[in-house]
Design an enzyme around this catalytic site. Structure first.
Site, PDB file in Angstrom:
ATOM      1  N   SER A  64       0.598  -1.272  -0.172  1.00  0.00           N
ATOM      2  CA  SER A  64       0.016  -0.058   0.048  1.00  0.00           C
ATOM      3  C   SER A  64       0.725   1.109   0.098  1.00  0.00           C
ATOM      4  CB  SER A  64      -1.036  -0.026   1.201  1.00  0.00           C
ATOM      5  OG  SER A  64      -1.619  -1.070   1.235  1.00  0.00           O
TER       6      SER A  64
HETATM    7  N1  SAH Z   1      -0.717  -5.092   4.084  1.00  0.00           N
HETATM    8  C1  SAH Z   1       0.166  -5.503   2.940  1.00  0.00           C
HETATM    9  C2  SAH Z   1      -0.822  -4.877   1.602  1.00  0.00           C
HETATM   10  C3  SAH Z   1      -1.874  -5.782   1.299  1.00  0.00           C
HETATM   11  S1  SAH Z   1      -2.331  -5.964  -0.193  1.00  0.00           S
HETATM   12  C4  SAH Z   1       1.321  -4.473   2.960  1.00  0.00           C
HETATM   13  O1  SAH Z   1       1.667  -4.039   3.724  1.00  0.00           O
HETATM   14  O2  SAH Z   1       2.338  -4.642   2.114  1.00  0.00           O
HETATM   15  C5  SAH Z   1      -3.533  -7.005   0.101  1.00  0.00           C
HETATM   16  C6  SAH Z   1      -3.306  -8.337   0.542  1.00  0.00           C
HETATM   17  O3  SAH Z   1      -4.351  -9.267   0.747  1.00  0.00           O
HETATM   18  C7  SAH Z   1      -2.527  -9.319  -0.598  1.00  0.00           C
HETATM   19  O4  SAH Z   1      -1.252  -9.698  -0.225  1.00  0.00           O
HETATM   20  C8  SAH Z   1      -3.749 -10.194  -0.785  1.00  0.00           C
HETATM   21  O5  SAH Z   1      -3.271 -11.302  -1.250  1.00  0.00           O
HETATM   22  C9  SAH Z   1      -4.115 -10.464   0.637  1.00  0.00           C
HETATM   23  N2  SAH Z   1      -5.371 -11.098   0.409  1.00  0.00           N
HETATM   24  C10 SAH Z   1      -6.528 -10.974  -0.484  1.00  0.00           C
HETATM   25  N3  SAH Z   1      -7.532 -11.740   0.062  1.00  0.00           N
HETATM   26  C11 SAH Z   1      -7.253 -12.335   1.177  1.00  0.00           C
HETATM   27  C12 SAH Z   1      -8.001 -13.154   2.162  1.00  0.00           C
HETATM   28  N4  SAH Z   1      -9.208 -13.609   2.022  1.00  0.00           N
HETATM   29  N5  SAH Z   1      -7.352 -13.217   3.207  1.00  0.00           N
HETATM   30  C13 SAH Z   1      -6.006 -13.129   3.592  1.00  0.00           C
HETATM   31  N6  SAH Z   1      -5.448 -12.457   2.589  1.00  0.00           N
HETATM   32  C14 SAH Z   1      -5.864 -11.881   1.594  1.00  0.00           C
END
Ligand code: SAH
Length: 215
Positions: A64
């Protein structure tokens, strides 16, 4: 795992720009100033690490934008020692910000590749984050209840399991919406178990994947 004067200087500039965009929580700004964000992204893209922009981290996901990390963290009203559940570990950067601020962090990632890579990185960097491979929609019932829950992907629903795992008085922050723009919501669980909701503006996140998500 180098963190040079140049990196530190770039971080100071990044913190100034986030401050100018309206972040006031000094504890959040201090965490961002101290965490080497360049170690969370592919080293060949070093010059991008300290721009206030999201960045691809593989597996179709992004780290992000620093402002967004700061904004969500500020909304959490974190206190030291709080138990925090993060959905979407991704690069691990957000989790490390929470850990740096003294939270006890539990973070769930659904994609195995990211989970494995990030778990290794966080332990190398000595951040106290417990990482889990699984579906964030389910939360972590075995480790509940949590003081704070942070969802870092766009959610078309507010998962009931997560509300159930929030302590009374607890706060849940979630980018909510089915379209490519979401509303940032802060939900508070009242002592009688009802929820109060505030809206905090429009953001763009990659979607949560899973049964309820748009996989
Ligand atoms: N917090 C992260 C950015 C997240 S991007 C950082 O600091 O880099 C969103 C993330 O959510 C991705 O890695 C994606 O694979 C994950 N994601 C998507 N759906 C999900 C689910 N149902 N459960 C857990 N993680 C999930």
């Amino acid at each position: 795992m180098e963190d040079s004067y140049r990196h530190k200087g770039l971080r100071k500039q990044l913190v100034n720009s986030i401050r100018q965009k309206g972040i006031t929580d000094e504890k959040v700004l201090k965490a961002i100033e101290s965490i080497p964000r360049h170690l969370f992204i592919d080293s060949s893209f070093l010059e991008f690490a300290y721009q206030d922009k999201p960045f691809p981290i593989g597996s179709g996901q992004t780290i992000s934008q620093p402002y967004t990390v700061a904004f969500q963290t500020e909304l959490l009203e974190l206190g030291k020692g709080m138990r925090v559940l993060e959905i979407g570990t991704g690069s691990g950067y957000q989790a490390s910000v929470l850990a740096e601020m003294g939270a006890r962090v539990f973070s769930i990632e659904r994609q195995r590749k990211l989970f494995t890579r990030t778990r290794e990185l966080l332990s190398k960097m000595n951040y106290q984050v417990k990482t889990f491979l699984g579906d964030g929609y389910e939360g972590l019932p075995a480790f509940a209840p949590f003081d704070r829950i942070l969802i870092t992907a766009a959610a078309p629903e507010i998962p009931q399991a997560l509300i159930d795992q929030l302590k009374p008085g607890g706060v849940l922050v979630i980018p909510y919406g089915k379209d490519d723009v979401q509303q940032m919501l802060r939900l508070r669980k009242n002592t009688d178990g009802t929820m109060s909701t505030e809206q905090h503006g429009a953001f763009r996140f990659v979607p949560l994947l899973g049964e309820l998500g748009n996989d």
